[in-house]
Structure formats: C-alpha cells, structure tokens
Motif scaffolding. Structure first.
Motif, PDB file in Angstrom:
ATOM      1  N   HIS A 116       0.848  -1.194   0.000  1.00 21.15           N
ATOM      2  CA  HIS A 116       0.000   0.000   0.000  1.00 21.15           C
ATOM      3  C   HIS A 116       0.882   1.243   0.000  1.00 21.15           C
ATOM      4  O   HIS A 116       1.650   1.470   0.929  1.00 21.15           O
ATOM      5  N   ARG A 117       0.768   2.031  -1.073  1.00 24.29           N
ATOM      6  CA  ARG A 117       1.568   3.256  -1.218  1.00 24.29           C
ATOM      7  C   ARG A 117       0.684   4.363  -1.775  1.00 24.29           C
ATOM      8  O   ARG A 117       0.098   4.209  -2.847  1.00 24.29           O
ATOM      9  N   GLY A 118       0.623   5.456  -1.062  1.00 26.18           N
ATOM     10  CA  GLY A 118      -0.076   6.635  -1.572  1.00 26.18           C
ATOM     11  C   GLY A 118      -1.530   6.403  -1.930  1.00 26.18           C
ATOM     12  O   GLY A 118      -1.986   6.901  -2.947  1.00 26.18           O
ATOM     13  N   GLY A 119      -2.238   5.623  -1.145  1.00 29.59           N
ATOM     14  CA  GLY A 119      -3.661   5.394  -1.400  1.00 29.59           C
ATOM     15  C   GLY A 119      -3.966   4.313  -2.410  1.00 29.59           C
ATOM     16  O   GLY A 119      -5.115   4.083  -2.738  1.00 29.59           O
ATOM     17  N   LYS A 120      -2.953   3.651  -2.931  1.00 29.77           N
ATOM     18  CA  LYS A 120      -3.190   2.552  -3.863  1.00 29.77           C
ATOM     19  C   LYS A 120      -2.199   1.424  -3.580  1.00 29.77           C
ATOM     20  O   LYS A 120      -1.245   1.587  -2.817  1.00 29.77           O
ATOM     21  N   TYR A 121      -2.449   0.294  -4.180  1.00 31.79           N
ATOM     22  CA  TYR A 121      -1.568  -0.861  -4.003  1.00 31.79           C
ATOM     23  C   TYR A 121      -0.682  -1.038  -5.227  1.00 31.79           C
ATOM     24  O   TYR A 121      -1.161  -0.974  -6.361  1.00 31.79           O
ATOM     25  N   ASP A 122       0.583  -1.237  -4.981  1.00 33.51           N
ATOM     26  CA  ASP A 122       1.531  -1.580  -6.032  1.00 33.51           C
ATOM     27  C   ASP A 122       1.946  -3.029  -5.828  1.00 33.51           C
ATOM     28  O   ASP A 122       2.106  -3.486  -4.704  1.00 33.51           O
ATOM     29  N   VAL A 123       2.127  -3.744  -6.916  1.00 32.73           N
ATOM     30  CA  VAL A 123       2.608  -5.117  -6.846  1.00 32.73           C
ATOM     31  C   VAL A 123       4.117  -5.089  -7.037  1.00 32.73           C
ATOM     32  O   VAL A 123       4.613  -4.536  -8.028  1.00 32.73           O
ATOM     33  N   VAL A 124       4.836  -5.649  -6.065  1.00 37.85           N
ATOM     34  CA  VAL A 124       6.296  -5.678  -6.118  1.00 37.85           C
ATOM     35  C   VAL A 124       6.785  -7.102  -5.906  1.00 37.85           C
ATOM     36  O   VAL A 124       6.118  -7.910  -5.265  1.00 37.85           O
TER      37      VAL A 124
END
Length: 92
Positions: free
Chosen positions: A44-52
């Motif tokens: 969860h980054r900056g109000g959204k989810y990033d896939v890493v």
C-alpha cells in the motif's frame, strides 16, 4: 512397565503425531516443489496498491518483524519464521 513423561516437548510431539495421523497409520510423504526465490506482494503506497517482487527471505523477515513480540525468545522467532515460510510456500 510405564515410563514417566520426561518433558512437555515429548508430550507435544506425541500429540502432534496423533493429530496428523488421525489413527490412519503412516501416510506417504509427498515431495513439494521448492519455493520460489521471489514472491509478488501488494504494497500500500499513496492510497493505492503496487505489486512488487520481494525475495522470499526478505518477505519472511518483514512478516516476522510485524508478527513477533519484542523480546521473544530466539527459539520462538525461529519457529515463527518456519511457520511463515511454510505457510507462504504452501499458499503460492
């Protein structure tokens, strides 16, 4: 001749064996595939989810840091790390 129980560990191991076997006898051991070196997680980054992609051992260390109590015994940390790694590998 009955032998005394020497430790709680032996009782725990016996109980675990009975739960796993369930009175059915020994089941054949299946060989699972080796877990991957990296896994993909949502962050969860900056109000959204990033896939890493994260190395498996880094993921285990992150989860361990979030789940273990501060000052836990080293053996408890080892056991929790094994549980995290096993659960992750089984649920990929």
């Amino acid at each position: 001749m009955n032998r005394p129980i020497r430790s709680w560990r032996s009782v725990a191991l016996l109980a675990a064996a009975l739960l796993v076997l369930g009175g059915r006898g020994l089941a054949p051991v299946s060989r699972a595939a080796a877990p991957p070196e990296t896994i993909r997680i949502g962050v969860h980054r900056g109000g959204k989810y990033d896939v890493v992609s994260v190395p498996l051992e880094e993921y285990v260390a992150r989860v361990l840091a979030g789940e273990a109590l501060p000052g836990s015994a080293p053996a408890a940390m080892d056991a929790l790390a094994i549980a995290i790694r096993t659960y992750t590998a089984a649920n990929l």
